[in-house]
Write an enzyme that holds these catalytic residues in place. Structure first.
Site, PDB file in Angstrom:
ATOM      1  N   CYS A 240      38.642  10.100  35.057  1.00 46.38           N
ATOM      2  CA  CYS A 240      38.984  10.448  36.433  1.00 46.38           C
ATOM      3  C   CYS A 240      38.467  11.845  36.773  1.00 46.38           C
ATOM      4  CB  CYS A 240      40.489  10.373  36.631  1.00 46.38           C
ATOM      5  SG  CYS A 240      41.021  10.611  38.350  1.00 46.38           S
ATOM      6  N   CYS A 241      38.638  12.793  35.850  1.00 49.76           N
ATOM      7  CA  CYS A 241      38.137  14.147  36.078  1.00 49.76           C
ATOM      8  C   CYS A 241      36.617  14.167  36.141  1.00 49.76           C
ATOM      9  CB  CYS A 241      38.619  15.089  34.976  1.00 49.76           C
ATOM     10  SG  CYS A 241      40.371  15.548  35.104  1.00 49.76           S
ATOM     11  N   CYS A 321      45.361  18.319  40.738  1.00 51.32           N
ATOM     12  CA  CYS A 321      45.629  17.052  41.419  1.00 51.32           C
ATOM     13  C   CYS A 321      47.081  16.634  41.173  1.00 51.32           C
ATOM     14  CB  CYS A 321      44.675  15.972  40.911  1.00 51.32           C
ATOM     15  SG  CYS A 321      42.938  16.302  41.257  1.00 51.32           S
ATOM     16  N   CYS A 324      48.416  14.715  37.905  1.00 49.99           N
ATOM     17  CA  CYS A 324      48.327  15.380  36.601  1.00 49.99           C
ATOM     18  C   CYS A 324      48.879  16.794  36.641  1.00 49.99           C
ATOM     19  CB  CYS A 324      46.876  15.408  36.122  1.00 49.99           C
ATOM     20  SG  CYS A 324      46.147  13.758  35.954  1.00 49.99           S
ATOM     21  N   CYS A 346      39.876  20.066  32.447  1.00 52.49           N
ATOM     22  CA  CYS A 346      39.396  18.878  33.148  1.00 52.49           C
ATOM     23  C   CYS A 346      38.032  18.432  32.630  1.00 52.49           C
ATOM     24  CB  CYS A 346      39.322  19.132  34.654  1.00 52.49           C
ATOM     25  SG  CYS A 346      38.114  20.381  35.124  1.00 52.49           S
TER      26      CYS A 346
END
Length: 366
Positions: A240-241, A321, A324, A346
């Protein structure tokens, strides 16, 4: 040729007009790591000859061609000894940087070799590394003002600031606004920020008079393909990062040699011993606040009357975000990031990924 055609732009760099006499050029480049040769037009080929002569004389630093050259000329420029080409267009904003054998591309897997550097590019990177290490030694323990002022002298026009507009962001933004106000501010809009962060970003832009904010977002097609239900953070946080932060930043970094960060040693983990200036294998990272402690950061906020991120009142010490990020008991701590995951970063500043890329022989972008 008139003497004013030679212009030293920084302690470790010199710019030469393409028609500079070789003997004069040899004197001008003594002790520098980067030589910029300016082409007045694509028809003027004297810069080609000057570059070839400098290489033959033993110059091993970075050679950069600048001017309204043509894309078709790039291969010839690289063959003549240049490491990088900055193509300038009449409007001034359009530039196309190309490097010998190693284009600036994003590598989804830092261990995958997509481009190996040529000998010339390796020399250019070595020169950039040497400059960063010299600055790190010079600025060890220095104040944020000293660090940013000095590095702006060296990298001005080729540096940007990365800001999350998080819990401690206002301090760095205020410093940049005061010392290097034209510096681009890069903000990664992941699509998963707290609404408070977006409102805080807009408030700080107005409050500090920031005029060069650049909002970076993930590619919509990539998001649809890899995260159609927007739950990738729950299934694979690192992926996702990569999708929402690493790749968008990678696509935006082409014009820059250096990136200003807000990292501090007291954040702990991989940040526990960061210097004022560091080289990551491709670019330079400038850390003006690396030597401050939490009390000094708090005092500076108070002295400058800077607005705080609204979530700090709810116990958030480090803000990213929303999926997280959690509150933390320790001020200035990153303990609230990626709770329950075995990670501290990240991926943008992760030295483990950088080391893996280096072992594979690839050039790391970020």
């Amino acid at each position: 040729m008139a003497r004013d055609a030679l212009a030293r732009v920084e302690p470790h760099s010199v710019e030469l007009a393409g028609d500079t006499a070789f003997s004069e050029a040899q004197t001008a480049i003594h002790g520098v790591h980067r030589v910029v040769i300016r082409f007045p037009s694509f028809k003027d080929g004297r810069g080609f000859s000057l570059a070839a002569l400098l290489r033959r004389s033993g110059f091993e630093g970075e050679l950069r061609a600048v001017g309204p050259v043509l894309p078709d000329q790039v291969d010839d420029l690289l063959r003549m000894g240049f490491d990088a080409v900055d193509i300038e267009r009449p409007e001034g904003s359009a530039r196309n940087r190309i490097t010998g054998g190693a284009p600036y591309i994003y590598q989804p897997d830092p261990g995958a070799v997509t481009a190996r550097p040529t000998a010339l590019h390796i020399r250019a990177l070595a020169a950039r590394k040497a400059t960063a290490e010299a600055l790190a030694a010079e600025l060890d323990g220095a104040s944020p003002e000293t660090i940013l002022t000095r590095t702006a002298e060296v990298y001005g026009g080729r540096m940007a600031m990365l800001s999350s507009f998080g819990a401690e962001a206002a301090l760095g933004l205020a410093l940049v606004a005061k010392i290097a106000s034209d510096t681009p501010i890069l903000f990664l809009d992941t699509g998963l920020h707290f609404p408070q962060t977006l409102r805080y970003r807009d408030h700080l832009v107005d409050h500090l008079g920031l005029s060069n904010l650049q909002v970076l977002s993930p590619e919509k097609d990539e998001v649809r393909a890899q995260d159609p239900d927007e739950t990738l953070y729950d299934r694979d946080g690192q992926a996702c990062c990569d999708l929402r932060k690493v790749r968008p930043l990678g696509r935006a970094l082409d014009p820059y040699d250096a990136l200003i960060t807000g990292r501090k040693r007291y954040h702990g983990g991989q940040r526990g011993d960061i210097p004022a200036v560091e080289f990551d294998g491709e670019r330079v990272k400038i850390n003006p606040f690396s030597f401050l402690n939490p009390e000094e950061v708090s005092a500076r906020y108070k002295a400058l009357d800077l607005p705080r991120h609204p979530l700090t009142e709810d116990g958030y010490a480090s803000i990213g975000c929303w999926p997280c990020t959690a509150p933390s008991d320790a001020p200035g701590s990153r303990d609230g990031r990626w709770a329950g995951q075995d990670r501290e970063e990240c991926g943008i500043f992760d030295p483990v990924r950088a080391a893996r890329a280096k072992r594979a022989g690839a050039v790391r972008l970020i």
